[in-house]
Write an enzyme that holds these catalytic residues in place. Structure first.
Site, short mmCIF file in Angstrom:
data_model
loop_
_atom_site.label_atom_id
_atom_site.label_comp_id
_atom_site.label_asym_id
_atom_site.label_seq_id
_atom_site.Cartn_x
_atom_site.Cartn_y
_atom_site.Cartn_z
N THR A 115 -17.35 -3.77 -34.54
CA THR A 115 -18.45 -4.42 -34.87
C THR A 115 -19.65 -4.17 -34.16
OG1 THR A 115 -18.33 -6.30 -33.47
CG2 THR A 115 -17.05 -6.48 -35.51
N CYS A 116 -21.04 -4.58 -34.72
CA CYS A 116 -22.24 -4.10 -34.15
C CYS A 116 -22.75 -5.17 -33.21
CB CYS A 116 -23.22 -4.09 -35.10
SG CYS A 116 -22.98 -2.48 -36.37
N ASP A 117 -21.56 -5.88 -32.37
CA ASP A 117 -21.97 -6.80 -31.24
C ASP A 117 -21.76 -6.15 -30.09
OD1 ASP A 117 -21.67 -8.89 -29.36
OD2 ASP A 117 -22.24 -10.43 -31.14
N ASN A 122 -20.04 -9.12 -39.65
CA ASN A 122 -20.38 -7.69 -40.26
C ASN A 122 -19.57 -7.14 -41.53
OD1 ASN A 122 -20.90 -5.61 -37.30
ND2 ASN A 122 -22.31 -6.77 -38.28
#
Ligand SMILES: *Cc1c(COP(=O)(O)O)cnc(C)c1O
Length: 376
Positions: free
Chosen positions: A323-325, A366
């Site tokens: 994910t984009c975290d 996401n």
């Protein structure tokens, strides 16, 4: 990893990350708890893995269930457990949820303060209560905070309040911390429980039950003592502190019941380096902290990771989710050794993931779907 899981993955080839749980392992674990502690009732902690097949198997084997919400109570009932085999073990309950549990027939509740006792006395009159006491969680890899339980010195007042309000002051509970590797961790808590029993007896109230909680481990990277070693240490502690006045006992295994029954199948999405002279590669999987591996928080739980190339030369890698975290990194402080030949698209198996994974996965952060689960 079991032959049945290996065969399932080979023949079914499920797409995307998924958890596969082998019910034979759950059965084995239940039997080993029941055998090692024949006089102790097992209340499976539903939150560890509430898959209907897992609950149905345990219900059939005779297990009781520790629940934390009305929804979990309903799941245990649907699996075939009668309400007298269900405890509402959360010390933090809305009064209307207690009332609903009472309607459903549940008569066993956890409390850790007088305000909670009052809710239970109003919404579940005449029920049995046990008072949870604090435990420091030393020796546990997933220690619990001070969120649950009161100082042992306060417990007699809480239990006496319950007695006065017409509840059955039944006993004392504690949890020595999850993934507890020290079999001696129960001794101090059992000593506190014995003190509370004596204190209550002086007030004319006979407690009868000690709830020994969970904490029984799953084997991850390091070996853990067998269930029998825990049973022996607990029985020694009870003999030391209760003498001949042996109380009824309950255990609430979660992780120890289902952790080793599950394997997560995932896939390498990317292998990269952050600079030309970087020694450590980054390996990104299609599952991360938000897809079910929340217990990698602070790198507390270190799952065994297997690939088909484990016979090749190994090198340290940072392991991360998709994910984009930026928090979605599994292991960085202590990198994992993975094969140098590992490639994009390779399958990666994460073992010991039967507990605390599916229910920790986000709904669609996401756009990634919640962790799929197959129970075989
Ligand atoms: C979560 C929980 C358990 C299970 O703990 P494990 O360490 O997974 O065995 C047992 N009892 C209570 C009250 C819990 O909240």
């Amino acid at each position: 990893m079991t032959d049945r899981i290996r065969e399932f993955l080979r023949t079914r080839r499920p797409d995307g990350p998924c958890l596969v749980v082998d019910l034979d392992v759950v059965r084995e674990k239940y039997v080993s708890f029941a055998k090692a502690m024949p006089d102790t009732r097992v209340f499976y902690a539903v939150k560890a893995n509430p898959a209907p097949e897992v609950l149905a198997l345990l219900a059939e084997l005779g297990s009781c269930f520790d629940t934390a919400s009305v929804a979990e109570i309903e799941m245990a009932l649907a699996a075939g457990a009668s309400p007298d085999r269900i405890s509402y073990g959360n010390t933090i309950k809305k009064e209307r949820d207690v009332a609903r549990a009472f309607e459903l027939g549940v008569r066993l509740y956890a409390v850790d303060c007088e305000a909670e006792v009052e809710k239970v006395s109003r919404a579940a009159p005449g029920s049995s209560v046990f008072c949870r006491i604090l435990s420091d969680g030393a020796g546990a890899e997933w220690p619990l905070s001070r969120k649950f339980g009161c100082d042992p010195k306060m417990a007699p007042r809480v239990l006496e309040h319950a007695h006065r309000l017409g509840l059955d002051a039944y006993g004392v509970s504690f949890h020595v911390g999850s993934q507890q590797r020290d079999t001696g961790a129960w001794d101090a808590a059992v000593a506190s429980a014995a003190w509370i029993f004596r204190e209550m007896a002086e007030r004319g109230i006979q407690l009868r039950m000690v709830n020994l909680g969970g904490g029984f481990p799953t084997k991850y990277l390091r070996d853990v003592p067998p269930v029998q070693a825990y049973a022996q240490a607990i029985s020694d502690a009870i003999l030391t502190h209760f003498g001949n006045h042996t109380p009824e006992t309950i255990i609430e295994p979660g992780r120890g019941m289902v952790g080793s029954a599950g394997v997560i199948k995932s896939e390498v999405v990317l292998v990269s380096k952050k600079s030309d002279d970087d020694e450590v590669r980054w390996v990104y999987l299609d599952i991360g902290k938000f897809g079910g591996l929340a217990e990698t928080m602070d790198e507390a739980i270190r799952y065994p990771v297997r690939t088909d190339r484990d016979h090749d030369a190994m090198a340290p890698c940072v392991l991360a989710g998709p994910t984009c975290d930026s928090a979605d990194v599994l292991y960085e402080k202590t990198p994992y050794l993975l094969p140098i030949s590992l490639e994009i698209g390779d399958e990666v198996l994460i073992e010991g993931t039967g507990a605390y994974t599916t229910t920790y996965s986000a709904v669609a952060f996401n756009g990634f779907q919640p962790l799929k689960s197959y129970v075989i």
